[in-house]
Design an enzyme around this catalytic site. Structure first.
Site, PDB file in Angstrom:
ATOM      1  CD  GLU A 210      -3.126  -0.887   0.401  1.00  0.00           C
ATOM      2  OE1 GLU A 210      -3.354   0.284   0.018  1.00  0.00           O
ATOM      3  OE2 GLU A 210      -3.842  -1.847   0.085  1.00  0.00           O
ATOM      4  CB  CYS A 244      -1.716   7.460   1.584  1.00  0.00           C
ATOM      5  SG  CYS A 244      -3.234   6.647   2.075  1.00  0.00           S
TER       6      CYS A 244
END
Ligand code: NAD
Length: 434
Positions: A210, A244
């Site tokens: 990720e 993010c």
């Protein structure tokens, strides 16, 4: 260098007892984790205040609530997900049945970043538990108070041969990665993702990455500008831009730029007050190193809004940089802070070409009510996931697998996808000679 061989051996021995595979064991663990988080809620919130100056409200909604919802959704559905699934058998195989059995991988390693140090450590852990695995969790060294709470929470509730937290810096991660795991789940930056993948390849360990990247936010000429500005301000400046999936930069149709920027200014003021420097609940930048990296961008373009900083409290004001070009330094790597560069466009095809010539983004946001525009952008640009007329929200739905593609990551999780990520699908063809 630290050595985790004996810890890994202990977990392997425990895994071999078969206890973690039992569905009731998994459900009990999830219930216990849920209770532990609820009991430690105050301490967790205090830790997030100390490490990142997150307000109670922001910390609860973006960290604790997301994990609790993930646990609840998993508790409600796990028994069904874990059942063997019968599938069709082609005629060419004659009389037989075909069944897919989800089975745990075994030992899992979860490496987490600092920006949502609770959510990004515990949400993958929920998947590991649901899948029936043992897990070692390595939180980030840059949010030490939160890491200590995670250690306490896991230690007080679970034996270390089943679930454990190992705190430490890069060396700790490196030492852990030397051991053989059956699955690795990494959340962090793209460069470190490459290091983790290389280490995993030595043992042929499958993994999820990720990662991050520059997520574009496109505001087309027909967009609802007030709504867009509110959503962009919320998504960009949450956690002082250290998210993010935050919109990294704005691509705005030239015909509506001035209006949008004015709306953004009002939206930021509505969120944080007239003088954000006096807002005690605005998060801080995680370290001085990050503060200095971000401050360097502030001299680029022209500052339309914001721009103030205070190193003594690692404060960077929400800032909008106008007149930015693709060649500016701020457009090179992921910003990961409260600085929003603005680039204008006239033709959608131009921005499609530029975005697709760069690394694939983790997220992309489109503000337009024109279905053709929406379909063109979704169809022509590859990115992890995103929203139309909204920011960040795709991350919070258990029905939408969350993850990147290309440089922004591989694999995905949340909801059922977390269970699948942490389970091997064992396919069996069954014949009988009757
Ligand atoms: P990072 O990659 O520096 O660190 C992440 C973790 O890896 C930490 O636990 C750290 O100790 C460890 N680590 C660092 N260097 C290592 C090395 N050489 N070998 C092994 N382990 C190492 O990331 P960060 O600064 O903590 O987080 C910010 C980055 O994470 C941003 O790029 C952001 O986009 C990304 N991110 C992605 C997601 C997502 O879900 N896709 C979520 C949050 C953050």
């Amino acid at each position: 260098m630290e050595n985790y061989e004996s810890l890994v051996q202990k977990q392997r021995a425990f895994y071999r007892t078969g206890q973690t595979k039992d569905i009731h064991f998994r459900l009990n663990t999830l219930n216990k984790l849920q209770q532990a988080i609820q009991q430690e809620e105050k301490e967790i919130l205090a830790a997030l205040r100390k490490d990142l100056n997150k307000s109670e409200k922001e910390a609860y909604s973006s960290e604790i609530r997301i994990v609790l919802e993930e646990i609840k959704f998993t508790l409600d559905n796990l028994e069904a997900w874990a059942l063997p699934k019968e599938v069709e058998t082609p005629d060419s195989l004659g009389v037989a049945t075909s069944v897919i059995y989800p089975e745990p991988y075994g030992l899992t390693l979860i490496i987490a970043p600092w920006n949502y140090p609770v959510q990004l450590a515990l949400a993958p852990l929920v998947g590991a538990i649901a899948g029936g695995n043992c897990a070692i969790l390595k939180p980030s060294e840059f949010t030490p108070t939160t890491a200590a709470i995670l250690t306490k929470l896991i230690k007080e509730n679970f034996p270390e041969e089943y679930l454990t937290v190992v705190e430490g810096e890069v060396e700790t991660s490196t030492a852990l990665l030397k051991e053989k795991f059956d699955y690795i789940f990494f959340t962090g930056s793209t460069p470190v993702g490459k290091v983790v993948m290389e280490a995993a390849s030595k043992h042929l360990t499958p993994l999820t990455l990720e990662l991050g990247g520059k997520s574009p936010c496109i505001v087309h000429s027909d967009a609802d500008l007030k709504g867009a500005a509110k959503s962009i301000a919320r998504g960009k400046f949450l956690n002082a831009g250290q998210t993010c999936v935050a919109p990294d930069y704005l691509l705005v149709h030239s015909s509506i730029k001035d209006q949008l920027l004015n709306e953004l200014k009002s939206a930021v003021t509505a969120l944080y007050g007239e003088d954000i420097a006096k807002n005690a609940d605005y998060p801080r930048i995680v370290t001085e190193k990050q503060f200095n990296r971000l401050s360097a961008f502030l001299s680029e373009g022209t500052t339309f809004f914001g721009g103030r900083t205070d190193v003594s409290r690692l404060f960077i004001e929400p800032t909008i940089l106008d007149h930015i070009t693709w060649d500016d330094v701020v457009m090179k790597d992921e910003i990961f802070g409260p600085i929003l560069p603005v680039i204008v466009y006239d033709e959608l095809s131009d921005i499609v070409d530029t975005i697709t010539s760069r690394p694939k983004p983790l997220a992309l946001y489109i503000f337009s009510n024109d279905v053709e525009v929406q379909n063109q952008l979704i169809g022509q640009i590859s990115f992890g996931g995103g929203c139309i007329n909204e920011t960040l929200a795709h991350l919070t739905s258990p029905y939408l697998p969350f993850g990147g593609v290309g440089e922004s990551g591989m694999g995905s999780y949340h909801g059922q996808k977390s269970f699948e990520t942490f389970s091997h699908a064992k396919s069996i063809l069954k014949r009988t000679f009757k």
